[in-house]
Design a protein around this motif. Structure first.
Motif, short mmCIF file in Angstrom:
data_model
loop_
_atom_site.label_atom_id
_atom_site.label_comp_id
_atom_site.label_asym_id
_atom_site.label_seq_id
_atom_site.Cartn_x
_atom_site.Cartn_y
_atom_site.Cartn_z
N LYS A 184 -1.31 51.57 -34.99
CA LYS A 184 -0.04 50.88 -35.23
C LYS A 184 0.25 49.95 -34.06
CE LYS A 184 2.51 53.89 -38.26
NZ LYS A 184 2.84 52.95 -39.29
N PRO A 185 0.86 48.79 -34.36
CA PRO A 185 1.23 47.88 -33.26
C PRO A 185 2.29 48.50 -32.36
CG PRO A 185 1.37 46.79 -35.39
CD PRO A 185 1.15 48.24 -35.65
N ARG A 215 -3.92 41.69 -45.92
CA ARG A 215 -2.59 42.02 -46.44
C ARG A 215 -2.57 43.46 -46.95
NH1 ARG A 215 1.35 38.80 -50.68
NH2 ARG A 215 3.06 40.26 -50.46
N ALA A 216 -3.61 43.84 -47.71
CA ALA A 216 -3.68 45.21 -48.23
C ALA A 216 -3.71 46.21 -47.07
CB ALA A 216 -4.91 45.37 -49.12
N ALA A 217 -4.45 45.90 -46.02
CA ALA A 217 -4.52 46.79 -44.85
C ALA A 217 -3.18 46.87 -44.14
CB ALA A 217 -5.61 46.31 -43.89
N ALA A 218 -2.49 45.74 -44.02
CA ALA A 218 -1.19 45.72 -43.34
C ALA A 218 -0.15 46.55 -44.09
CB ALA A 218 -0.70 44.28 -43.19
N GLU A 219 -0.30 46.64 -45.41
CA GLU A 219 0.67 47.35 -46.23
C GLU A 219 0.27 48.80 -46.51
OE1 GLU A 219 1.01 44.72 -49.59
OE2 GLU A 219 2.23 43.29 -48.47
N ASP A 279 -6.99 46.06 -31.70
CA ASP A 279 -6.93 47.25 -32.55
C ASP A 279 -5.62 47.43 -33.32
OD1 ASP A 279 -5.45 47.99 -30.36
OD2 ASP A 279 -6.63 49.76 -29.88
N ASP A 280 -4.64 46.55 -33.10
CA ASP A 280 -3.42 46.60 -33.91
C ASP A 280 -3.46 45.58 -35.06
OD1 ASP A 280 -3.04 44.24 -32.54
OD2 ASP A 280 -1.15 44.82 -31.62
N LEU A 281 -4.63 44.98 -35.28
CA LEU A 281 -4.90 44.01 -36.35
C LEU A 281 -4.28 42.63 -36.12
CD1 LEU A 281 -4.71 45.95 -39.75
CD2 LEU A 281 -6.74 45.22 -38.50
N SER A 312 4.47 45.79 -38.77
CA SER A 312 5.42 46.86 -38.47
C SER A 312 6.84 46.30 -38.46
CB SER A 312 5.10 47.52 -37.12
OG SER A 312 5.27 46.59 -36.08
N GLU A 313 7.78 47.20 -38.34
CA GLU A 313 9.19 46.80 -38.33
C GLU A 313 9.68 46.62 -36.89
OE1 GLU A 313 11.34 49.69 -40.62
OE2 GLU A 313 10.59 48.88 -42.50
N PRO A 314 10.63 45.71 -36.67
CA PRO A 314 11.15 45.52 -35.31
C PRO A 314 12.08 46.66 -34.91
CG PRO A 314 12.37 44.17 -36.85
CD PRO A 314 11.24 44.81 -37.64
N THR A 315 12.32 46.77 -33.63
CA THR A 315 13.24 47.81 -33.14
C THR A 315 14.68 47.45 -33.44
OG1 THR A 315 13.27 46.76 -30.97
CG2 THR A 315 11.68 48.55 -31.29
N ASN A 316 14.96 46.19 -33.71
CA ASN A 316 16.34 45.77 -33.98
C ASN A 316 16.57 45.44 -35.47
OD1 ASN A 316 14.76 43.45 -33.76
ND2 ASN A 316 16.35 42.24 -32.76
#
Length: 114
Positions: free
Chosen positions: A20-21, A60-64, A84-86, A105-109
């Motif tokens: 994961k990033p 895209r498939a990998a990211a999802e 390694d975070d793509l 991934s989603e942001p912290t904010n």
């Protein structure tokens, strides 16, 4: 005609494992809907950045997907993982694929919608 000392040792693995990033923060707080819109816009325009459409589709498939499935997708598509975070990948022909963290991934904010 090979060197016996150059064979891969048992347990060696040249495939980079994805993860994961790291956490990231958007320039301003955004909603889930805004994030999904940004992602959709990126994926719609990604093939125009160069590279092959089938590799963009695999990325895209990998990211999802979850990490295990994502690893299988990039491995089967022949994607070479630089980061390694793509965020930086290559195909077998050497074309570079840059993925922004917001598609991974989603942001912290991230804020709740009203």
């Amino acid at each position: 005609m090979g060197c016996t000392g150059s064979s891969r040792a048992k347990g060696d693995d040249f495939t980079k494992k994805i993860r994961k990033p790291k956490s990231w923060k958007h320039s301003e707080p955004i909603t889930k809907t805004q994030l999904m819109q940004m992602r959709e816009e990126f994926w719609e325009t990604a093939p125009h950045y160069g590279g092959r459409k089938e590799i963009w589709d695999a990325l895209r498939a990998a990211a999802e997907a979850d990490l295990t499935l994502a690893q299988a997708i990039v491995d089967s598509a022949g994607v070479i993982i630089q980061s390694d975070d793509l965020t930086i990948c290559y195909d077998e022909r050497g074309a570079k694929y840059d993925l922004p963290k917001y598609v991974l991934s989603e942001p912290t904010n991230l804020i709740q919608e009203n």
